[in-house]
Design an enzyme around this catalytic site. Sequence first.
Site, PDB file in Angstrom:
ATOM      1  N   LYS A 135       0.819  -1.190   0.000  1.00 50.00           N
ATOM      2  CA  LYS A 135       0.000   0.000   0.000  1.00 50.00           C
ATOM      3  C   LYS A 135       0.862   1.252   0.000  1.00 50.00           C
ATOM      4  O   LYS A 135       0.376   2.358  -0.214  1.00 50.00           O
ATOM      5  CB  LYS A 135      -0.891   0.008   1.258  1.00 50.00           C
ATOM      6  CG  LYS A 135      -1.707  -1.262   1.413  1.00 50.00           C
ATOM      7  CD  LYS A 135      -2.334  -1.339   2.819  1.00 50.00           C
ATOM      8  CE  LYS A 135      -2.987  -2.685   3.027  1.00 50.00           C
ATOM      9  NZ  LYS A 135      -3.187  -2.982   4.455  1.00 50.00           N
TER      10      LYS A 135
ATOM     11  N   ASP B 200       7.549   2.968  -2.957  1.00 51.84           N
ATOM     12  CA  ASP B 200       7.755   3.981  -1.927  1.00 51.84           C
ATOM     13  C   ASP B 200       9.224   4.038  -1.508  1.00 51.84           C
ATOM     14  O   ASP B 200       9.827   5.096  -1.443  1.00 51.84           O
ATOM     15  CB  ASP B 200       6.846   3.721  -0.715  1.00 51.84           C
ATOM     16  CG  ASP B 200       6.902   2.272  -0.210  1.00 51.84           C
ATOM     17  OD1 ASP B 200       7.632   1.441  -0.788  1.00 51.84           O
ATOM     18  OD2 ASP B 200       6.208   1.973   0.781  1.00 51.84           O
TER      19      ASP B 200
ATOM     20  N   ASP C 197      14.903  -0.708   0.180  1.00 50.57           N
ATOM     21  CA  ASP C 197      15.728  -0.901   1.360  1.00 50.57           C
ATOM     22  C   ASP C 197      16.819  -1.926   1.016  1.00 50.57           C
ATOM     23  O   ASP C 197      17.829  -1.567   0.425  1.00 50.57           O
ATOM     24  CB  ASP C 197      14.780  -1.348   2.490  1.00 50.57           C
ATOM     25  CG  ASP C 197      15.439  -1.507   3.835  1.00 50.57           C
ATOM     26  OD1 ASP C 197      16.526  -0.977   4.041  1.00 50.57           O
ATOM     27  OD2 ASP C 197      14.848  -2.176   4.715  1.00 50.57           O
TER      28      ASP C 197
ATOM     29  N   PHE D 287      14.207   4.193  10.202  1.00 47.94           N
ATOM     30  CA  PHE D 287      12.894   3.700   9.818  1.00 47.94           C
ATOM     31  C   PHE D 287      11.996   4.898   9.538  1.00 47.94           C
ATOM     32  O   PHE D 287      11.807   5.750  10.406  1.00 47.94           O
ATOM     33  CB  PHE D 287      12.286   2.830  10.916  1.00 47.94           C
ATOM     34  CG  PHE D 287      11.089   2.080  10.431  1.00 47.94           C
ATOM     35  CD1 PHE D 287      11.232   0.883   9.752  1.00 47.94           C
ATOM     36  CD2 PHE D 287       9.816   2.590  10.612  1.00 47.94           C
ATOM     37  CE1 PHE D 287      10.124   0.209   9.265  1.00 47.94           C
ATOM     38  CE2 PHE D 287       8.704   1.917  10.122  1.00 47.94           C
ATOM     39  CZ  PHE D 287       8.855   0.730   9.447  1.00 47.94           C
ATOM     40  N   VAL D 288      11.472   4.989   8.335  1.00 48.98           N
ATOM     41  CA  VAL D 288      10.675   6.163   7.974  1.00 48.98           C
ATOM     42  C   VAL D 288       9.187   5.853   7.925  1.00 48.98           C
ATOM     43  O   VAL D 288       8.776   4.773   7.508  1.00 48.98           O
ATOM     44  CB  VAL D 288      11.126   6.786   6.626  1.00 48.98           C
ATOM     45  CG1 VAL D 288      12.413   7.552   6.794  1.00 48.98           C
ATOM     46  CG2 VAL D 288      11.263   5.738   5.539  1.00 48.98           C
TER      47      VAL D 288
HETATM   48  P1  IMP Z   1      13.301  -4.338   0.773  1.00 48.54           P
HETATM   49  O1  IMP Z   1      12.863  -5.655   0.200  1.00 48.54           O
HETATM   50  O2  IMP Z   1      14.200  -4.534   1.967  1.00 48.54           O
HETATM   51  O3  IMP Z   1      13.921  -3.418  -0.226  1.00 48.54           O
HETATM   52  O4  IMP Z   1      12.025  -3.699   1.422  1.00 48.54           O
HETATM   53  C1  IMP Z   1      11.195  -2.928   0.727  1.00 48.54           C
HETATM   54  C2  IMP Z   1       9.863  -2.783   1.428  1.00 48.54           C
HETATM   55  O5  IMP Z   1       9.972  -2.795   2.855  1.00 48.54           O
HETATM   56  C3  IMP Z   1       9.291  -1.448   1.067  1.00 48.54           C
HETATM   57  O6  IMP Z   1       8.498  -1.542  -0.090  1.00 48.54           O
HETATM   58  C4  IMP Z   1       8.501  -1.079   2.302  1.00 48.54           C
HETATM   59  O7  IMP Z   1       7.203  -1.613   2.198  1.00 48.54           O
HETATM   60  C5  IMP Z   1       9.223  -1.753   3.432  1.00 48.54           C
HETATM   61  N1  IMP Z   1      10.141  -0.818   4.129  1.00 48.54           N
HETATM   62  C6  IMP Z   1      11.488  -0.780   4.061  1.00 48.54           C
HETATM   63  N2  IMP Z   1      12.001   0.183   4.819  1.00 48.54           N
HETATM   64  C7  IMP Z   1      10.953   0.817   5.387  1.00 48.54           C
HETATM   65  C8  IMP Z   1      10.842   1.946   6.279  1.00 48.54           C
HETATM   66  O8  IMP Z   1      11.823   2.578   6.714  1.00 48.54           O
HETATM   67  N3  IMP Z   1       9.582   2.305   6.631  1.00 48.54           N
HETATM   68  C9  IMP Z   1       8.465   1.651   6.184  1.00 48.54           C
HETATM   69  N4  IMP Z   1       8.538   0.594   5.350  1.00 48.54           N
HETATM   70  C10 IMP Z   1       9.761   0.170   4.949  1.00 48.54           C
HETATM   71 MG    MG Z   2       6.453  -1.343  -0.157  1.00 51.75          MG
END
Ligand code: IMP
Ligand code: MG
Length: 192
Positions: free
Chosen positions: A45, A101, A104, A153-154
């Site tokens: 979302k 969004d 990470d 963490f945002v």
């Molecule tokens: P990744 O697979 O580690 O790149 O994670 C990506 C997903 O984790 C994003 O699409 C977000 O939904 C969630 N996410 C990663 N970091 C944050 C954060 O700092 N705040 C909120 N959601 C996050």
């Molecule tokens: Mg996401």
Amino acid sequence: MAEATPSPVGLVLEPDRIRERVAQMGAQITQDYAGRSPILVGVLKGSVMFMADLVRHIDLPVRVDFMAISSYGEGGRSGVVRILKDLSEPIEGEDVILVEDIIDTGLTVTYLLTNLRARKPRSLEVCALLDKSVRRIIEVPIRYEGFDIPDEFVIGYGLDHQGRYRNLRSIVGVRDIDALAEDPDAIVAPYV
Ligand code: IMP
Ligand code: MG
């Protein structure tokens, strides 16, 4: 002498700053895709606010679609993502822009890119509002990037913590997640 308490809030991106950057990203996409009709694929979302603002800065006949996947926490760190809601239209032969969004570790978007590529789009690019590049595990080709942010963490502007805070108008980096759980208003109140 009393010791200074470190602020629980780090990075803050105010609404004006977000608006300005999103407008620039939309203008860039308009220029790069001139004469074409890309499909913007948002990941639910978290990308909803970003998508809604971004498309209004793209002066092209864009189409919008969404996917929902198992979210942060539930999905774990394996990089294996479960698709809860798939696209409503095929993307074969289309110019596709994946709208996220935040990137990470890069595991989620890597999984999605592999999945979408298998459907034979004409082109496939990534547009991410936030890039937590210091946390990257897998290199991700990000064509359009809003802000490179520190390892905090945002929340806000679509980003959540346990489902909350998506409606904050600013993006707020929370250094102390426990403090957020204990007294959310103390952290969040200035940014609603
Ligand atoms: P990744 O697979 O580690 O790149 O994670 C990506 C997903 O984790 C994003 O699409 C977000 O939904 C969630 N996410 C990663 N970091 C944050 C954060 O700092 N705040 C909120 N959601 C996050
Ligand atoms: Mg996401």
